[in-house]
Write an enzyme that holds these catalytic residues in place. Structure first.
Site, mmCIF file in Angstrom:
data_model
loop_
_atom_site.group_PDB
_atom_site.id
_atom_site.type_symbol
_atom_site.label_atom_id
_atom_site.label_comp_id
_atom_site.label_asym_id
_atom_site.label_seq_id
_atom_site.Cartn_x
_atom_site.Cartn_y
_atom_site.Cartn_z
ATOM 1 N N GLY A 52 0.867 -1.173 0.000
ATOM 2 C CA GLY A 52 0.000 0.000 0.000
ATOM 3 C C GLY A 52 0.898 1.215 0.000
ATOM 4 O O GLY A 52 1.740 1.362 -0.866
ATOM 5 N N GLU A 53 0.764 2.021 1.026
ATOM 6 C CA GLU A 53 1.575 3.233 1.129
ATOM 7 C C GLU A 53 2.014 3.354 2.588
ATOM 8 O O GLU A 53 1.184 3.578 3.474
ATOM 9 C CB GLU A 53 0.722 4.424 0.675
ATOM 10 N N SER A 54 3.321 3.203 2.798
ATOM 11 C CA SER A 54 3.805 3.097 4.175
ATOM 12 C C SER A 54 3.575 4.381 4.975
ATOM 13 O O SER A 54 3.360 4.322 6.192
ATOM 14 C CB SER A 54 5.283 2.711 4.191
ATOM 15 N N CYS A 84 6.156 -5.284 0.362
ATOM 16 C CA CYS A 84 6.299 -3.923 -0.183
ATOM 17 C C CYS A 84 6.171 -2.866 0.930
ATOM 18 O O CYS A 84 7.071 -2.766 1.753
ATOM 19 C CB CYS A 84 5.320 -3.713 -1.334
ATOM 20 N N HIS A 183 5.088 -8.382 -4.545
ATOM 21 C CA HIS A 183 3.683 -8.627 -4.163
ATOM 22 C C HIS A 183 3.218 -10.027 -4.579
ATOM 23 O O HIS A 183 2.568 -10.163 -5.621
ATOM 24 C CB HIS A 183 2.767 -7.625 -4.883
ATOM 25 N N GLU A 185 0.819 -11.613 -3.476
ATOM 26 C CA GLU A 185 -0.653 -11.686 -3.380
ATOM 27 C C GLU A 185 -1.348 -11.317 -4.691
ATOM 28 O O GLU A 185 -2.530 -11.595 -4.841
ATOM 29 C CB GLU A 185 -1.152 -10.802 -2.228
#
Ligand code: GLN
Length: 208
Positions: A52-54, A84, A183, A185
Protein backbone atom coordinates in the site's frame (compact mmCIF):
# COMPACT_ATOMS: atom_id res chain seq x y z
CA UNK A 1 -3.70 -39.27 9.82
CA UNK A 2 -2.25 -35.98 8.71
CA UNK A 3 -2.97 -33.36 11.32
CA UNK A 4 -2.70 -29.97 9.67
CA UNK A 5 -3.85 -27.10 11.84
CA UNK A 6 -5.35 -23.96 10.38
CA UNK A 7 -3.61 -21.00 11.99
CA UNK A 8 -5.46 -17.74 12.62
CA UNK A 9 -3.59 -15.11 10.67
CA UNK A 10 -4.49 -11.43 10.77
CA UNK A 11 -4.17 -9.02 7.88
CA UNK A 12 -3.65 -5.42 8.91
CA UNK A 13 -6.67 -3.84 7.23
CA UNK A 14 -6.17 -0.10 7.55
CA UNK A 15 -4.99 0.48 4.01
CA UNK A 16 -3.55 -1.37 1.02
CA UNK A 17 -4.11 -4.67 -0.75
CA UNK A 18 -5.84 -6.45 2.11
CA UNK A 19 -8.27 -8.54 0.07
CA UNK A 20 -5.60 -10.12 -2.11
CA UNK A 21 -3.57 -11.18 0.92
CA UNK A 22 -6.66 -12.58 2.61
CA UNK A 23 -7.47 -14.68 -0.46
CA UNK A 24 -3.88 -15.91 -0.81
CA UNK A 25 -3.65 -16.81 2.89
CA UNK A 26 -6.92 -18.73 2.77
CA UNK A 27 -5.65 -20.61 -0.29
CA UNK A 28 -2.51 -21.41 1.72
CA UNK A 29 -4.55 -22.94 4.56
CA UNK A 30 -5.07 -20.14 7.08
CA UNK A 31 -8.11 -18.67 8.81
CA UNK A 32 -7.97 -14.99 8.04
CA UNK A 33 -8.99 -12.18 10.39
CA UNK A 34 -8.88 -8.55 9.40
CA UNK A 35 -7.20 -6.43 12.05
CA UNK A 36 -8.29 -2.80 12.48
CA UNK A 37 -8.16 -2.39 16.24
CA UNK A 38 -5.89 -3.54 19.01
CA UNK A 39 -8.44 -5.95 20.53
CA UNK A 40 -8.55 -7.87 17.23
CA UNK A 41 -4.87 -8.70 17.67
CA UNK A 42 -5.81 -11.03 20.54
CA UNK A 43 -7.44 -13.43 18.08
CA UNK A 44 -4.47 -13.84 15.78
CA UNK A 45 -1.24 -15.74 16.12
CA UNK A 46 0.46 -14.00 13.19
CA UNK A 47 0.05 -10.86 11.12
CA UNK A 48 0.43 -9.86 7.49
CA UNK A 49 1.29 -6.25 6.67
CA UNK A 50 0.08 -5.64 3.13
CA UNK A 51 1.43 -3.46 0.37
CA UNK A 52 0.00 0.00 0.00
CA UNK A 53 1.57 3.23 1.13
CA UNK A 54 3.81 3.10 4.18
CA UNK A 55 3.39 6.78 5.06
CA UNK A 56 -0.41 6.43 5.08
CA UNK A 57 -0.16 3.17 7.00
CA UNK A 58 2.05 4.84 9.59
CA UNK A 59 -0.50 7.67 10.05
CA UNK A 60 -3.38 5.22 10.38
CA UNK A 61 -1.51 2.98 12.83
CA UNK A 62 -1.04 6.01 15.08
CA UNK A 63 -4.65 7.20 14.62
CA UNK A 64 -6.03 3.72 15.44
CA UNK A 65 -3.64 3.23 18.41
CA UNK A 66 -2.23 0.15 16.78
CA UNK A 67 1.44 0.99 16.43
CA UNK A 68 2.55 0.09 19.95
CA UNK A 69 0.30 -2.98 20.41
CA UNK A 70 1.61 -4.48 17.16
CA UNK A 71 5.19 -3.54 17.99
CA UNK A 72 4.84 -5.32 21.32
CA UNK A 73 3.52 -8.50 19.71
CA UNK A 74 6.35 -8.41 17.16
CA UNK A 75 8.91 -7.93 19.95
CA UNK A 76 7.36 -10.95 21.69
CA UNK A 77 8.00 -13.02 18.56
CA UNK A 78 4.62 -13.02 16.79
CA UNK A 79 5.27 -14.20 13.22
CA UNK A 80 4.74 -11.50 10.62
CA UNK A 81 5.05 -11.11 6.89
CA UNK A 82 5.27 -7.73 5.17
CA UNK A 83 5.11 -7.16 1.42
CA UNK A 84 6.30 -3.92 -0.18
CA UNK A 85 4.94 -1.15 2.11
CA UNK A 86 4.68 -3.97 4.69
CA UNK A 87 8.41 -4.62 4.29
CA UNK A 88 9.03 -0.93 5.00
CA UNK A 89 6.84 -1.20 8.11
CA UNK A 90 8.95 -4.11 9.44
CA UNK A 91 12.28 -2.34 8.85
CA UNK A 92 14.39 -0.84 11.60
CA UNK A 93 15.70 1.90 9.27
CA UNK A 94 13.97 3.56 6.31
CA UNK A 95 15.81 5.66 3.72
CA UNK A 96 13.86 8.18 1.64
CA UNK A 97 10.89 7.94 3.92
CA UNK A 98 8.89 10.88 5.20
CA UNK A 99 10.58 12.32 8.30
CA UNK A 100 7.74 11.46 10.64
CA UNK A 101 7.00 8.04 9.20
CA UNK A 102 7.13 5.27 11.78
CA UNK A 103 7.98 1.59 11.45
CA UNK A 104 8.00 -1.41 13.77
CA UNK A 105 11.75 -2.02 13.57
CA UNK A 106 11.24 -5.77 13.80
CA UNK A 107 13.86 -6.67 11.18
CA UNK A 108 17.40 -5.33 11.52
CA UNK A 109 17.60 -3.90 8.01
CA UNK A 110 17.73 -0.63 6.11
CA UNK A 111 15.20 -0.34 3.29
CA UNK A 112 15.08 2.33 0.63
CA UNK A 113 11.59 3.47 -0.29
CA UNK A 114 10.68 3.69 -3.99
CA UNK A 115 14.17 2.36 -4.68
CA UNK A 116 13.69 1.27 -8.27
CA UNK A 117 13.00 4.82 -9.44
CA UNK A 118 10.25 6.43 -11.43
CA UNK A 119 11.11 5.00 -14.83
CA UNK A 120 10.57 1.47 -13.61
CA UNK A 121 7.66 2.05 -11.26
CA UNK A 122 6.37 -1.45 -11.86
CA UNK A 123 7.97 -4.53 -13.35
CA UNK A 124 8.10 -8.29 -13.15
CA UNK A 125 11.12 -10.58 -12.98
CA UNK A 126 11.98 -14.14 -11.94
CA UNK A 127 13.67 -14.49 -8.55
CA UNK A 128 15.04 -17.65 -6.92
CA UNK A 129 13.81 -17.77 -3.33
CA UNK A 130 15.85 -19.74 -0.80
CA UNK A 131 13.66 -22.26 1.00
CA UNK A 132 10.92 -22.12 -1.63
CA UNK A 133 11.13 -25.03 -4.02
CA UNK A 134 9.64 -25.51 -7.46
CA UNK A 135 11.65 -23.07 -9.55
CA UNK A 136 11.97 -19.29 -9.64
CA UNK A 137 9.13 -17.12 -8.44
CA UNK A 138 7.57 -14.60 -10.83
CA UNK A 139 7.81 -11.43 -8.75
CA UNK A 140 5.73 -8.28 -9.27
CA UNK A 141 7.22 -4.98 -8.06
CA UNK A 142 5.09 -1.83 -7.68
CA UNK A 143 6.95 1.28 -6.51
CA UNK A 144 8.88 -1.12 -4.38
CA UNK A 145 11.64 -0.71 -1.82
CA UNK A 146 14.84 -2.75 -1.74
CA UNK A 147 17.01 -3.74 1.19
CA UNK A 148 20.31 -1.89 1.44
CA UNK A 149 21.76 -3.27 4.64
CA UNK A 150 21.05 -6.21 6.92
CA UNK A 151 22.09 -7.20 10.41
CA UNK A 152 23.81 -10.51 11.25
CA UNK A 153 20.57 -12.27 12.17
CA UNK A 154 18.88 -11.50 8.86
CA UNK A 155 18.85 -14.11 6.11
CA UNK A 156 18.66 -13.06 2.46
CA UNK A 157 15.99 -15.13 0.73
CA UNK A 158 15.92 -13.47 -2.67
CA UNK A 159 17.86 -11.05 -4.86
CA UNK A 160 17.20 -9.51 -8.26
CA UNK A 161 19.40 -11.36 -10.73
CA UNK A 162 19.33 -9.15 -13.81
CA UNK A 163 19.15 -5.60 -15.09
CA UNK A 164 20.28 -2.39 -13.39
CA UNK A 165 19.18 -3.61 -9.95
CA UNK A 166 21.12 -6.89 -10.30
CA UNK A 167 22.08 -8.21 -6.85
CA UNK A 168 19.64 -6.07 -4.88
CA UNK A 169 18.06 -7.82 -1.90
CA UNK A 170 14.28 -8.12 -2.23
CA UNK A 171 13.31 -10.87 0.24
CA UNK A 172 14.57 -11.48 3.78
CA UNK A 173 13.78 -13.46 6.87
CA UNK A 174 14.76 -12.78 10.47
CA UNK A 175 13.47 -15.42 12.87
CA UNK A 176 9.67 -15.31 12.66
CA UNK A 177 9.64 -12.20 10.49
CA UNK A 178 9.49 -12.37 6.70
CA UNK A 179 9.53 -9.49 4.22
CA UNK A 180 9.41 -9.19 0.45
CA UNK A 181 9.70 -6.06 -1.69
CA UNK A 182 7.38 -7.71 -4.23
CA UNK A 183 3.68 -8.63 -4.16
CA UNK A 184 3.02 -12.39 -4.20
CA UNK A 185 -0.65 -11.69 -3.38
CA UNK A 186 -1.27 -10.35 -6.89
CA UNK A 187 -0.15 -13.60 -8.52
CA UNK A 188 -1.72 -17.06 -8.47
CA UNK A 189 1.48 -18.64 -7.18
CA UNK A 190 0.73 -19.43 -3.53
CA UNK A 191 4.23 -20.53 -2.54
CA UNK A 192 5.24 -17.41 -0.58
CA UNK A 193 2.03 -17.47 1.47
CA UNK A 194 2.44 -21.22 1.97
CA UNK A 195 5.99 -20.60 3.19
CA UNK A 196 4.64 -18.06 5.69
CA UNK A 197 1.85 -20.36 6.88
CA UNK A 198 4.51 -23.05 7.45
CA UNK A 199 6.53 -20.53 9.49
CA UNK A 200 3.44 -19.75 11.58
CA UNK A 201 2.76 -23.46 12.21
CA UNK A 202 6.40 -24.00 13.20
CA UNK A 203 6.26 -21.07 15.63
CA UNK A 204 3.07 -22.50 17.18
CA UNK A 205 4.77 -25.91 17.43
CA UNK A 206 7.77 -24.35 19.15
CA UNK A 207 5.46 -22.72 21.71
CA UNK A 208 3.91 -26.15 22.30
N1 GLN B 1 6.05 3.06 -2.29
C1 GLN B 1 5.16 2.56 -1.29
C2 GLN B 1 5.57 3.01 0.11
O1 GLN B 1 6.46 3.70 0.33
C3 GLN B 1 5.10 1.04 -1.33
C4 GLN B 1 4.42 0.58 -2.59
C5 GLN B 1 3.66 -0.69 -2.44
O2 GLN B 1 3.40 -1.19 -1.36
N2 GLN B 1 3.23 -1.21 -3.55
O3 GLN B 1 4.95 2.68 1.03
Amino acid sequence: MLNVTKPNIGVLALQGDVVDHARALEAAGANVRKVRRASELDDVEALVLPGGESTAMSNLLLAFDLLEPIRKRLDDGMPAYGSCAGMIMLARRVVDGRDDQRSFGAIDMTVRRNAFGRQVDSFETDVELTGIEGGPYRTVFIRAPWVEEIGDDVEVIGRISQGPADGRIVAVRSGNHLATAFHPEVTTDARVHEYFVTMVRAAAGARG
